[in-house]
Design an enzyme around this catalytic site. Structure first.
Site, PDB file in Angstrom:
ATOM      1  N   GLU A 150      63.237  42.903  21.192  1.00  0.00           N
ATOM      2  CA  GLU A 150      64.600  42.751  21.720  1.00  0.00           C
ATOM      3  C   GLU A 150      65.316  41.602  21.005  1.00  0.00           C
ATOM      4  O   GLU A 150      64.804  40.491  20.960  1.00  0.00           O
ATOM      5  CB  GLU A 150      64.554  42.470  23.226  1.00  0.00           C
ATOM      6  CG  GLU A 150      65.938  42.406  23.829  1.00  0.00           C
ATOM      7  CD  GLU A 150      65.941  42.066  25.323  1.00  0.00           C
ATOM      8  OE1 GLU A 150      65.205  41.159  25.730  1.00  0.00           O
ATOM      9  OE2 GLU A 150      66.696  42.725  26.065  1.00  0.00           O
TER      10      GLU A 150
ATOM     11  N   CYS B 259      72.119  44.124  28.690  1.00  0.00           N
ATOM     12  CA  CYS B 259      70.770  44.704  28.632  1.00  0.00           C
ATOM     13  C   CYS B 259      70.833  46.202  28.323  1.00  0.00           C
ATOM     14  O   CYS B 259      69.853  46.784  27.879  1.00  0.00           O
ATOM     15  CB  CYS B 259      70.062  44.465  29.948  1.00  0.00           C
ATOM     16  SG  CYS B 259      71.026  45.030  31.355  1.00  0.00           S
TER      17      CYS B 259
ATOM     18  N   LYS C 191      69.354  31.401  42.263  1.00  0.00           N
ATOM     19  CA  LYS C 191      69.476  30.535  41.089  1.00  0.00           C
ATOM     20  C   LYS C 191      70.166  31.285  39.954  1.00  0.00           C
ATOM     21  O   LYS C 191      69.617  32.254  39.435  1.00  0.00           O
ATOM     22  CB  LYS C 191      68.094  30.094  40.608  1.00  0.00           C
ATOM     23  CG  LYS C 191      68.193  28.988  39.573  1.00  0.00           C
ATOM     24  CD  LYS C 191      66.910  28.774  38.813  1.00  0.00           C
ATOM     25  CE  LYS C 191      66.973  29.298  37.421  1.00  0.00           C
ATOM     26  NZ  LYS C 191      68.063  28.789  36.602  1.00  0.00           N
TER      27      LYS C 191
ATOM     28  N   GLU D  32      63.997  43.294  36.831  1.00  0.00           N
ATOM     29  CA  GLU D  32      64.859  43.996  35.867  1.00  0.00           C
ATOM     30  C   GLU D  32      64.778  43.212  34.572  1.00  0.00           C
ATOM     31  O   GLU D  32      65.306  42.105  34.471  1.00  0.00           O
ATOM     32  CB  GLU D  32      66.305  44.028  36.372  1.00  0.00           C
ATOM     33  CG  GLU D  32      66.495  44.705  37.715  1.00  0.00           C
ATOM     34  CD  GLU D  32      66.226  46.201  37.658  1.00  0.00           C
ATOM     35  OE1 GLU D  32      66.222  46.767  36.554  1.00  0.00           O
ATOM     36  OE2 GLU D  32      65.990  46.790  38.727  1.00  0.00           O
TER      37      GLU D  32
HETATM   38  P1  NAD Z   1      65.323  34.458  31.133  1.00  0.00           P
HETATM   39  O1  NAD Z   1      64.161  35.250  31.569  1.00  0.00           O
HETATM   40  O2  NAD Z   1      65.105  33.362  30.152  1.00  0.00           O
HETATM   41  O3  NAD Z   1      66.041  33.761  32.371  1.00  0.00           O
HETATM   42  C1  NAD Z   1      66.495  34.498  33.489  1.00  0.00           C
HETATM   43  C2  NAD Z   1      66.527  33.592  34.696  1.00  0.00           C
HETATM   44  O4  NAD Z   1      65.191  33.213  35.023  1.00  0.00           O
HETATM   45  C3  NAD Z   1      67.294  32.291  34.483  1.00  0.00           C
HETATM   46  O5  NAD Z   1      67.979  31.958  35.666  1.00  0.00           O
HETATM   47  C4  NAD Z   1      66.183  31.294  34.203  1.00  0.00           C
HETATM   48  O6  NAD Z   1      66.527  29.967  34.507  1.00  0.00           O
HETATM   49  C5  NAD Z   1      65.092  31.805  35.124  1.00  0.00           C
HETATM   50  N1  NAD Z   1      63.725  31.414  34.746  1.00  0.00           N
HETATM   51  C6  NAD Z   1      63.258  31.030  33.536  1.00  0.00           C
HETATM   52  N2  NAD Z   1      61.936  30.746  33.610  1.00  0.00           N
HETATM   53  C7  NAD Z   1      61.561  30.974  34.884  1.00  0.00           C
HETATM   54  C8  NAD Z   1      60.326  30.882  35.573  1.00  0.00           C
HETATM   55  N3  NAD Z   1      59.192  30.488  34.967  1.00  0.00           N
HETATM   56  N4  NAD Z   1      60.288  31.239  36.875  1.00  0.00           N
HETATM   57  C9  NAD Z   1      61.396  31.660  37.508  1.00  0.00           C
HETATM   58  N5  NAD Z   1      62.608  31.742  36.908  1.00  0.00           N
HETATM   59  C10 NAD Z   1      62.690  31.412  35.609  1.00  0.00           C
HETATM   60  O7  NAD Z   1      66.388  35.503  30.609  1.00  0.00           O
HETATM   61  P2  NAD Z   1      67.801  35.200  29.955  1.00  0.00           P
HETATM   62  O8  NAD Z   1      67.582  34.701  28.566  1.00  0.00           O
HETATM   63  O9  NAD Z   1      68.614  34.395  30.897  1.00  0.00           O
HETATM   64  O10 NAD Z   1      68.448  36.660  29.920  1.00  0.00           O
HETATM   65  C11 NAD Z   1      68.285  37.556  28.882  1.00  0.00           C
HETATM   66  C12 NAD Z   1      67.271  38.604  29.244  1.00  0.00           C
HETATM   67  O11 NAD Z   1      67.649  39.256  30.440  1.00  0.00           O
HETATM   68  C13 NAD Z   1      67.152  39.695  28.208  1.00  0.00           C
HETATM   69  O12 NAD Z   1      65.799  39.987  27.995  1.00  0.00           O
HETATM   70  C14 NAD Z   1      67.849  40.872  28.860  1.00  0.00           C
HETATM   71  O13 NAD Z   1      67.429  42.141  28.414  1.00  0.00           O
HETATM   72  C15 NAD Z   1      67.510  40.661  30.275  1.00  0.00           C
HETATM   73  N6  NAD Z   1      68.424  41.373  31.159  1.00  0.00           N
HETATM   74  C16 NAD Z   1      67.970  42.463  31.835  1.00  0.00           C
HETATM   75  C17 NAD Z   1      68.816  43.173  32.658  1.00  0.00           C
HETATM   76  C18 NAD Z   1      68.345  44.382  33.440  1.00  0.00           C
HETATM   77  O14 NAD Z   1      69.066  44.818  34.325  1.00  0.00           O
HETATM   78  N7  NAD Z   1      67.182  44.930  33.141  1.00  0.00           N
HETATM   79  C19 NAD Z   1      70.143  42.754  32.797  1.00  0.00           C
HETATM   80  C20 NAD Z   1      70.574  41.640  32.087  1.00  0.00           C
HETATM   81  C21 NAD Z   1      69.706  40.946  31.278  1.00  0.00           C
END
Ligand code: NAD
Length: 507
Positions: free
Chosen positions: A411, A283, A174, A249
């Site tokens: 963050e 990130c 997804k 991650e």
């Molecule tokens: P998010 O957690 O809102 O969403 C990430 C993904 O999870 C999306 O596809 C979303 O639809 C899905 N999702 C949302 N709720 C869910 C649930 N209850 N169950 C399963 N899936 C669900 O994050 P975002 O806003 O898309 O991304 C930004 C965040 O990602 C920031 O915190 C950033 O630091 C982090 N990030 C981390 C890394 C890393 O490698 N550590 C890399 C990139 C981004």
């Protein structure tokens, strides 16, 4: 308008609900395509397709898997420009970044794991004295779930999918609902490449509907997730009692530590990049900049001058440094943190506002006529002459805040950094390690012993000395503390998607 459909069982299919969500161009704030609003029924079908594909795919030779993945590589390379433009329109990132980083990295991910799978070996132990031999098989775990965020859409999506497929797993994936376009284009390329039906299934839609259904499905054996820490907590809550393998991650609040003896010019240029690349939505961006006091004033003045000169512009303009923020919701969050920083007593040295609409570089005309076709058709893009009234924020530098205020602890994930002076190594280590996160850290010094001391004591999964975002795909990638669990990259990812089985043979 183009409908972004699911990719299930080798075909592009409508969601069971028949409903679609709006997909926005962040530069204009306008809807430019529609996304399948899927739910647990679509996830169920995708898991069925992946389950049906698993026996054949897991027993396909590594070489044959390699050949199919390399066909996909060739198609991504062929469509690099189309994919880069699509990523730029969908996410708001400068097209120069999508061309140089995002799409080449998707190519590299598939290349790396297509070949890595051919170089994996099982271990054996000659149990001398017991007249036995033990050998340890590494078998693909089965159907796995891969869930990715919006900041580096195709880059991170393929970072999970490539090792999973190469290891012999079948996948239900997804992408973020904020940036679904390049995952959709990838599904069309998978069809063209002849990836067997069901090996990769892509279900679009909302996290709490689609993502949570993947996590909760009993037949999904492992979850590889990249996203926010709060979502990671929710996933762990559901998946841990089901004893699924988990790779998480998560978020970060990375320190950038600058000692007075650093290579100044290189540090300055890299710090501008590590603060504001991709609008600060990486990130690994450093958002807390600690500068040794003798260098503080010089750094402050040069850094602010360079940041003020960054070109905020149309993401499709090749000269743009800073593009649009990915969504209205994220724009609002960043602006609220700028207000918080002021309320906490911070001084804005540059930026701090919604940016005036930049001039449009013109666009490519919509070409949605082939919306349901398969193959390398152009995705829809912004129409030439559109007004850029979307979500742009000026790169923002703030000083005068203590290390433990909310602005410096939470963050923000946008074009906002703070700068703070320090006097000693121990002091800056305390500041750097004071947050709940531990993803990455950067240290600038020409003193190798100090660099080594700092690297040993920084609480983070990745430390860059005198560089930033220098990536070798063989190295382990991941965070400590609330930045996550597990490691991606190199053979770590292939291990994650396989399960060990020891076989003991009495001779
Ligand atoms: P998010 O957690 O809102 O969403 C990430 C993904 O999870 C999306 O596809 C979303 O639809 C899905 N999702 C949302 N709720 C869910 C649930 N209850 N169950 C399963 N899936 C669900 O994050 P975002 O806003 O898309 O991304 C930004 C965040 O990602 C920031 O915190 C950033 O630091 C982090 N990030 C981390 C890394 C890393 O490698 N550590 C890399 C990139 C981004």
């Amino acid at each position: 308008m183009l409908n972004i459909e699911n990719y299930i069982g080798g075909e592009l299919v409508r969601p069971a609900s028949g409903e679609y969500l709006d997909n926005f161009d962040p530069s204009t704030g306008e809807v430019y395509s529609l996304i399948a609003d899927s739910d647990d029924r679509d996830v169920h079908l995708a898991v069925e397709a992946a389950t049906a594909a698993f026996p054949a795919w897991s027993s396909t030779s590594a070489e044959a898997r390699h050949d199919i993945l390399m066909r996909l590589v060739a198609l991504i390379e062929r469509d690099l420009e189309t994919l880069a433009l699509a990523e730029s329109v969908d996410q708001g990132k400068p097209v120069s970044l999508a061309r140089a980083v995002d799409i080449p990295r998707a190519v590299a991910n598939f290349k790396f794991y297509a070949t890595a799978a051919m170089h994996t070996a099982n271990e054996s132990h000659d149990s001398i004295g017991q007249n036995a031999i033990n050998y340890t098989l590494r078998q693909p775990v089965g159907v796995v779930g891969c869930i990715s965020p919006w900041n580096l859409p195709l880059y991170l999506f393929t970072w999970k999918i490539a090792p999973a497929i190469a290891a012999g797993c079948t996948v239900v994936a997804k992408p973020s609902e904020v940036t679904p376009m390049t995952a959709y284009l990838l599904s069309r390329l998978c069809i063209e490449a002849g990836l067997p039906a069901g090996v990769l299934n892509i279900v679009h839609g909302l996290g709490p509907k689609v993502g949570s259904a993947i996590v909760a499905h009993k037949d999904v054996k492992a979850i590889s997730f990249t996203g926010g820490t709060k979502t990671g907590e929710e996933i762990a809550r559901v998946a841990a009692p089901m004893f699924k393998k988990l790779s998480l991650e998560l978020g970060g609040k990375n320190p950038n530590i600058i000692f007075a003896d650093c290579n100044y010019e290189e540090m300055l240029a890299t710090t501008v990049r590590s603060s504001f690349s991709n609008q600060g939505e990486i990130c690994l961006c450093g958002s807390r900049i600690f500068v040794e006091r003798p260098l503080y004033d010089r750094f402050k003045s040069d850094f602010v001058a360079q940041v003020s000169a960054l070109k905020i512009g149309d993401p499709l303009d090749p000269d743009t440094d800073v593009g649009a923020i990915a969504s209205q919701q994220h724009f609002d969050k960043i602006m609220s943190y700028i207000d918080l920083a002021k309320a906490e007593g911070g001084t804005i040295l540059t930026g701090g506002h919604k940016s005036e609409p930049p001039a449009s570089a013109g666009g490519r005309e919509h070409s949605a006529s082939d919306a349901d076709s398969q193959g390398s058709a152009e995705p829809p893009a912004r129409a030439g002459g559109s007004d850029l009234n979307g979500w742009f924020i000026e790169p923002t530098v703030i000083e005068g805040l203590p290390h433990d205020c909310r602005t410096n602890q939470e963050e923000i994930f946008g074009p906002v950094v703070t700068i703070m002076p320090f006097d000693t190594e121990n002091e800056v280590l305390t500041y750097a390690n004071s947050v709940r996160y531990g993803l990455s850290a950067t240290v600038w010094t020409e003193n190798l012993s100090r660099a080594h001391r700092m690297a040993a004591k920084l609480e983070s999964g990745i430390v860059w000395i005198n560089c930033w975002l220098l990536r070798d795909l063989r190295t382990p990638f991941g965070g400590v503390k609330d930045s996550g669990v597990g490691r991606e990259g190199g053979f770590e990812a292939l291990r994650f998607f396989t399960e060990e089985k020891n076989v003991c043979v009495k001779l």
